[in-house]
Write a protein that holds these residues in place. Structure first.
Motif, PDB file in Angstrom:
ATOM      1  N   VAL A   1       6.343   6.361  -2.488  1.00 36.52           N
ATOM      2  CA  VAL A   1       4.877   6.378  -2.587  1.00 36.52           C
ATOM      3  C   VAL A   1       4.459   6.113  -4.030  1.00 36.52           C
ATOM      4  O   VAL A   1       3.570   5.293  -4.299  1.00 36.52           O
ATOM      5  CB  VAL A   1       4.315   7.734  -2.090  1.00 36.52           C
ATOM      6  N   GLU A   2       5.125   6.774  -4.987  1.00 36.29           N
ATOM      7  CA  GLU A   2       4.772   6.568  -6.405  1.00 36.29           C
ATOM      8  C   GLU A   2       5.050   5.134  -6.836  1.00 36.29           C
ATOM      9  O   GLU A   2       4.277   4.528  -7.573  1.00 36.29           O
ATOM     10  CB  GLU A   2       5.558   7.550  -7.289  1.00 36.29           C
TER      11      GLU A   2
ATOM     12  N   GLU B   1       0.864  -1.175   0.000  1.00 36.36           N
ATOM     13  CA  GLU B   1       0.000   0.000   0.000  1.00 36.36           C
ATOM     14  C   GLU B   1       0.907   1.234   0.000  1.00 36.36           C
ATOM     15  O   GLU B   1       1.998   1.189   0.581  1.00 36.36           O
ATOM     16  CB  GLU B   1      -0.850   0.038   1.282  1.00 36.36           C
ATOM     17  N   PRO B   2       0.472   2.357  -0.589  1.00 38.93           N
ATOM     18  CA  PRO B   2       1.313   3.568  -0.550  1.00 38.93           C
ATOM     19  C   PRO B   2       1.726   3.955   0.866  1.00 38.93           C
ATOM     20  O   PRO B   2       2.830   4.450   1.084  1.00 38.93           O
ATOM     21  CB  PRO B   2       0.416   4.628  -1.199  1.00 38.93           C
TER      22      PRO B   2
ATOM     23  N   ARG C   1       0.641  -1.358  -6.635  1.00 43.80           N
ATOM     24  CA  ARG C   1      -0.748  -1.669  -6.291  1.00 43.80           C
ATOM     25  C   ARG C   1      -1.644  -1.626  -7.523  1.00 43.80           C
ATOM     26  O   ARG C   1      -2.526  -2.470  -7.708  1.00 43.80           O
ATOM     27  CB  ARG C   1      -1.272  -0.695  -5.230  1.00 43.80           C
ATOM     28  N   GLY C   2      -1.400  -0.649  -8.402  1.00 43.22           N
ATOM     29  CA  GLY C   2      -2.205  -0.556  -9.611  1.00 43.22           C
ATOM     30  C   GLY C   2      -2.059  -1.796 -10.481  1.00 43.22           C
ATOM     31  O   GLY C   2      -3.054  -2.375 -10.930  1.00 43.22           O
TER      32      GLY C   2
ATOM     33  N   ARG D   1       2.297   2.971  -5.449  1.00 42.90           N
ATOM     34  CA  ARG D   1       1.039   3.166  -6.190  1.00 42.90           C
ATOM     35  C   ARG D   1       1.065   2.358  -7.484  1.00 42.90           C
ATOM     36  O   ARG D   1       0.075   1.749  -7.879  1.00 42.90           O
ATOM     37  CB  ARG D   1       0.824   4.642  -6.495  1.00 42.90           C
TER      38      ARG D   1
END
Ligand SMILES: CC(C)(COP(=O)(O)OP(=O)(O)OC[C@H]1O[C@@H](n2cnc3c(N)ncnc32)[C@H](O)[C@@H]1OP(=O)(O)O)[C@@H](O)C(=O)NCCC(=O)NCCS
Length: 198
Positions: free
Chosen positions: A48-49, A12-13, A55-56, A52
Motif C-alpha cells: 500500500v505504501e 491505486e493503493p 501514485r504521488g 501511494r
C-alpha cells in the motif's frame, strides 16, 4: 492507456492485494533480474505504501509507474513505467510480466504502445530500455519493437553483485517503419477525455 489486450494505468493503493499476489507468485522469475525483488515478499501494508508513492509521483509528473491489467481492468498482468531519470528529452521504459502470463507477447505489446506514446504524446526525442545482457527473454522485446542496441555499460547495476547493463534506444526520427509506429492504443487524460488517437 488501452492497448489491444491490456489496460495500463497509474497504480491505486487498492491494487495492493492484486500486486502482491502477482509478485509473490512470480518471484522465481523476478528475483534474477529485478533488484527490487530482493526485498520480496513484502507485506500488504508495504505494498500500500509503495503504491501511494507511485501514485504521488505520477500525479506530480515526477515519474510514471503503471500497473498492467487485463482488458477488463481487473487482474494484474504486471508492471511497467515511463521513467524520467534521463532528463527532459528522454524516457526509459521498464517492464515485468507475472509468470503465468509470460510468453503471450504482453511485454512487446505494451512496449510498442508506450514507445509510440512517448514520442507522439510526450514528445521526447529518445526512449531507452535497459536490461541485463544475460536476460535473453527481456532483450528480445526491444529488438522486436524496433530499438537498436546502443551500448553495454560494465558493472553498472548492483544486484547485489555488480552486473552489466545493455542499453537499447530509439530516437523520434527513427520511429517510422518500426513495430512501435504501428502500435494501436487509446490514451485518456485525467478527466477521461480521449487524447489518442487524436
Ligand atoms: C522478460 C519479460 C518482461 C517478457 O515478458 P513477456 O510478456 O513474456 O514477453 P513477450 O511474450 O512479449 O516476448 C518474449 C519473447 O522472448 C522469447 N523468449 C522466451 N524465453 C526465452 C529465452 N529463454 N531466451 C530467449 N528468448 C526467449 C519469446 O519467444 C518471445 O519472443 P517471440 O514473441 O518472438 O516468440 C517477462 O518474462 C518478465 O517479466 N520476466 C521477469 C522480469 C524481467 O526480466 N523483466 C525485465 C527486466 S529488464
Amino acid at each position: 492507456m488501452v492497448t489491444e489486450r491490456l489496460v495500463l494505468r497509474c497504480w491505486e493503493p487498492g491494487d495492493a492485494p492484486g500486486l502482491k499476489e502477482a509478485v509473490d507468485s512470480s518471484l522465481d522469475d523476478l528475483r534474477p533480474w529485478m533488484p527490487w525483488a530482493e526485498d520480496e515478499p513484502e507485506s500488504l501494508e508495504q505494498k500500500v505504501e509503495l503504491l501511494r508513492g507511485f501514485r504521488g509521483r505520477f500525479d506530480l509528473d515526477q515519474d510514471y509507474v503503471y500497473g498492467v491489467f487485463t482488458a477488463g481492468g481487473e487482474d494484474v498482468v504486471g508492471g511497467s513505467g515511463l521513467h524520467t531519470r534521463h532528463g527532459s528529452d528522454a524516457l526509459e521504459i521498464g517492464y515485468w510480466i507475472r509468470s503465468n502470463q509470460a510468453g503471450k507477447g504482453f511485454a512487446t505489446e505494451l512496449t510498442a504502445a508506450l514507445t509510440r506514446a512517448a514520442f507522439e504524446l510526450c514528445e521526447v526525442d529518445r526512449v531507452e530500455i535497459r536490461t541485463d545482457p544475460a536476460n535473453e527473454r527481456s532483450r528480445t522485446v526491444p529488438s522486436k519493437v524496433g530499438y537498436e542496441e546502443e551500448a553495454t555499460l560494465r558493472r553498472r547495476l548492483h544486484h547485489p553483485e555488480p552486473r552489466d547493463v545493455v542499453i537499447y534506444s530509439m530516437f523520434r526520427d527513427r520511429l517510422a517503419g518500426t513495430a512501435a509506429a504501428d502500435a494501436r492504443f487509446e490514451a485518456y487524460d485525467v478527466l477521461g477525455e480521449r487524447m489518442w488517437p487524436r
